[in-house]
Design a protein around this motif. Sequence first.
Motif, PDB file in Angstrom:
ATOM      1  N   UNK A 358      -1.656 -18.256 -46.807  1.00  0.00           N
ATOM      2  CA  UNK A 358      -2.643 -17.443 -46.079  1.00  0.00           C
ATOM      3  C   UNK A 358      -3.306 -18.234 -44.960  1.00  0.00           C
ATOM      4  N   UNK A 359      -3.149 -19.563 -44.978  1.00  0.00           N
ATOM      5  CA  UNK A 359      -3.783 -20.373 -43.934  1.00  0.00           C
ATOM      6  C   UNK A 359      -2.855 -20.624 -42.762  1.00  0.00           C
ATOM      7  N   UNK A 360      -1.611 -20.166 -42.873  1.00  0.00           N
ATOM      8  CA  UNK A 360      -0.687 -20.329 -41.759  1.00  0.00           C
ATOM      9  C   UNK A 360      -0.471 -21.788 -41.414  1.00  0.00           C
ATOM     10  N   UNK A 361      -0.684 -22.104 -40.133  1.00  0.00           N
ATOM     11  CA  UNK A 361      -0.507 -23.479 -39.666  1.00  0.00           C
ATOM     12  C   UNK A 361      -1.767 -24.319 -39.855  1.00  0.00           C
ATOM     13  N   UNK A 362      -2.868 -23.706 -40.351  1.00  0.00           N
ATOM     14  CA  UNK A 362      -4.123 -24.437 -40.516  1.00  0.00           C
ATOM     15  C   UNK A 362      -4.151 -25.114 -41.888  1.00  0.00           C
ATOM     16  N   UNK A 363      -3.234 -26.084 -42.073  1.00  0.00           N
ATOM     17  CA  UNK A 363      -3.130 -26.766 -43.365  1.00  0.00           C
ATOM     18  C   UNK A 363      -3.131 -28.284 -43.222  1.00  0.00           C
ATOM     19  N   UNK A 364      -3.324 -28.801 -42.011  1.00  0.00           N
ATOM     20  CA  UNK A 364      -3.314 -30.241 -41.813  1.00  0.00           C
ATOM     21  C   UNK A 364      -4.638 -30.885 -42.184  1.00  0.00           C
ATOM     22  N   UNK A 365      -4.778 -32.152 -41.813  1.00  0.00           N
ATOM     23  CA  UNK A 365      -6.018 -32.871 -42.082  1.00  0.00           C
ATOM     24  C   UNK A 365      -7.200 -32.198 -41.384  1.00  0.00           C
ATOM     25  N   UNK A 366      -8.319 -32.154 -42.113  1.00  0.00           N
ATOM     26  CA  UNK A 366      -9.560 -31.554 -41.610  1.00  0.00           C
ATOM     27  C   UNK A 366      -9.445 -30.053 -41.363  1.00  0.00           C
ATOM     28  N   UNK A 367      -8.384 -29.434 -41.865  1.00  0.00           N
ATOM     29  CA  UNK A 367      -8.254 -27.981 -41.747  1.00  0.00           C
ATOM     30  C   UNK A 367      -9.071 -27.302 -42.837  1.00  0.00           C
ATOM     31  N   UNK A 368      -9.188 -25.981 -42.753  1.00  0.00           N
ATOM     32  CA  UNK A 368      -9.929 -25.234 -43.768  1.00  0.00           C
ATOM     33  C   UNK A 368      -9.275 -25.371 -45.132  1.00  0.00           C
ATOM     34  N   UNK A 369      -7.944 -25.264 -45.144  1.00  0.00           N
ATOM     35  CA  UNK A 369      -7.210 -25.451 -46.399  1.00  0.00           C
ATOM     36  C   UNK A 369      -7.462 -26.850 -46.959  1.00  0.00           C
ATOM     37  N   UNK A 370      -7.368 -27.863 -46.113  1.00  0.00           N
ATOM     38  CA  UNK A 370      -7.564 -29.244 -46.556  1.00  0.00           C
ATOM     39  C   UNK A 370      -8.993 -29.454 -47.064  1.00  0.00           C
ATOM     40  N   UNK A 371      -9.971 -28.800 -46.455  1.00  0.00           N
ATOM     41  CA  UNK A 371     -11.366 -28.937 -46.882  1.00  0.00           C
ATOM     42  C   UNK A 371     -11.566 -28.403 -48.298  1.00  0.00           C
ATOM     43  N   UNK A 372     -11.039 -27.174 -48.552  1.00  0.00           N
ATOM     44  CA  UNK A 372     -11.176 -26.618 -49.903  1.00  0.00           C
ATOM     45  C   UNK A 372     -10.407 -27.447 -50.932  1.00  0.00           C
ATOM     46  N   UNK A 373      -9.221 -27.860 -50.587  1.00  0.00           N
ATOM     47  CA  UNK A 373      -8.408 -28.643 -51.516  1.00  0.00           C
ATOM     48  C   UNK A 373      -9.102 -29.958 -51.865  1.00  0.00           C
ATOM     49  N   UNK A 374      -9.688 -30.614 -50.878  1.00  0.00           N
ATOM     50  CA  UNK A 374     -10.360 -31.898 -51.125  1.00  0.00           C
ATOM     51  C   UNK A 374     -11.627 -31.715 -51.956  1.00  0.00           C
ATOM     52  N   UNK A 375     -12.407 -30.705 -51.650  1.00  0.00           N
ATOM     53  CA  UNK A 375     -13.658 -30.496 -52.381  1.00  0.00           C
ATOM     54  C   UNK A 375     -13.399 -30.175 -53.849  1.00  0.00           C
TER      55      UNK A 375
END
Length: 505
Positions: A358-375
């Motif tokens: 659902x995040x498309x290409x927004x999955x790299x470092x500092x992306x929204x996906x990466x933020x949720x995954x890290x938290x």
Amino acid sequence: MNCPNCGAEISKHAKFCSNCGQKLSDVADAANVEKTDALADSTEPAPETAPDNSTTATEVIAPAEADEPAETVTDPDATVLAEYPIDDKDATAAETSLLEVSADDSYITPDEAPTVVTDLDAVADADADPTVIANSNVSAEEPTTFINDPDRIDVFTSDDVDSTAISHFDPSQFTVVSSGPSSVERKQTKDGSDTLRKVAFGLLAAVLVVGVLAIAWVIQSHQDDAAKRSAVQQRIATYQEQIESVGVDPRSDSSRVELLNQYEKLNEIEEQIQTDQKNGQFRMPNGSDDTGINVLNSSISDRQKSIRDWFEADYKRRLTANSFNDTDTANTMDQKSVANKLVELQALLGDIEHEKVIWGDDTGNNSTYDSYHSRVSDQIKKGETLKSGVAEKTKKEQEQKDKDKKSEEDRKKAQKWVGTYSGTGTDGKPMEVVIQKDGTVIWRIGGQPEVRGTWTGDESKLELNFNGQVSGRSEPFTLSSTNGGRTVTISSQSSTWNTDTLSRK
């Protein structure tokens, strides 16, 4: 016959030239006047005596017949007629020209007679005398076009011809008889006109063909452009129907599985559109893509964003509810709470990884996906640490509970020792030990203040502890019995302590 103006071949009775459009009567009149004046100027007066010649006017115009072509006349006074062969067609044209010129009576005067051109061999002779030519024998029986033409009979009469003038004509006057040079010029002019006409018609035909082809090309291009526009519009309409068929309506109770399937369908449609665009399926005749593709992409983007917003809100809610605060420690948290939060956080992390699409290409470092995954991952690590601390604390607490429980049980079993024991110590002094029910013990030595302490133990023995008040070296003391409690001994681990024996009261 030929047109006197342009030389084109025309009908005998035509009034206008079909080539130049000139009225024939006007041209003929002008030509007759010019030719008559020229002939009149070149004619010399006839001599007073002329040989008697009975040759008629018929002999003047009669076409010469020769077995061989005429040769060029060497006499400069001779007619240039001899340079060209004379055929029937030329003779007929010559007759016509002479008749038209003869319409003026001033051409032949009564005392003049035309030179008779009958013997071409005589003309060819450089030393030929015009009078000889005039006296040449010509068959009177030879028919001529001039005499036989009923339309020209009234041109010459017997009164118009003076036979004595024949020998005095300049042969050069009869250049008009031969149509050879004129015919060549007129034929060349005619050929040139025909060539120009053919070239003009060819150019006109080429222009018409090019014009027709250009018009056909424009029409075909317009039809192709219209067909291409129609195909693009149809393709866009088809994609729009596919997009609208994906009913996206996220609500609080929506199924995440259903929403994820809808998102993936929209993603597949978007990939198909991108492929068609790359292959030029949305290309318009002007070279650019139809603006409808922007509408399609915007519609897909809006629907996907609504689904992504639903998942993002779900992630936030679950992460907030199961996160650990900075004040949370092993002493403040219980094992069950930590375990429950860890279970929720691990389930959230699994959903985030599974729903990464659902995040498309927004999955790299500092992306929204990466933020949720890290938290979520950080919260899981913190929870694991708390879990270990809580487990250790729980273990100790349990051990203490177990110990307390055992102590309590032992105390109950040690109740048989409750009582007062007295006797004489090894130092000869009276002593007394009182075991109380509450776990305390009183130590009395004769003449000394009593000392209070605690006891622990079981049914086999007790341990007495007075915190060093009795003897810092020998404590704790052990109270035991060999006869069921009637007699007890108080001993120590220290070798300096002498065992005392007391009896129960």
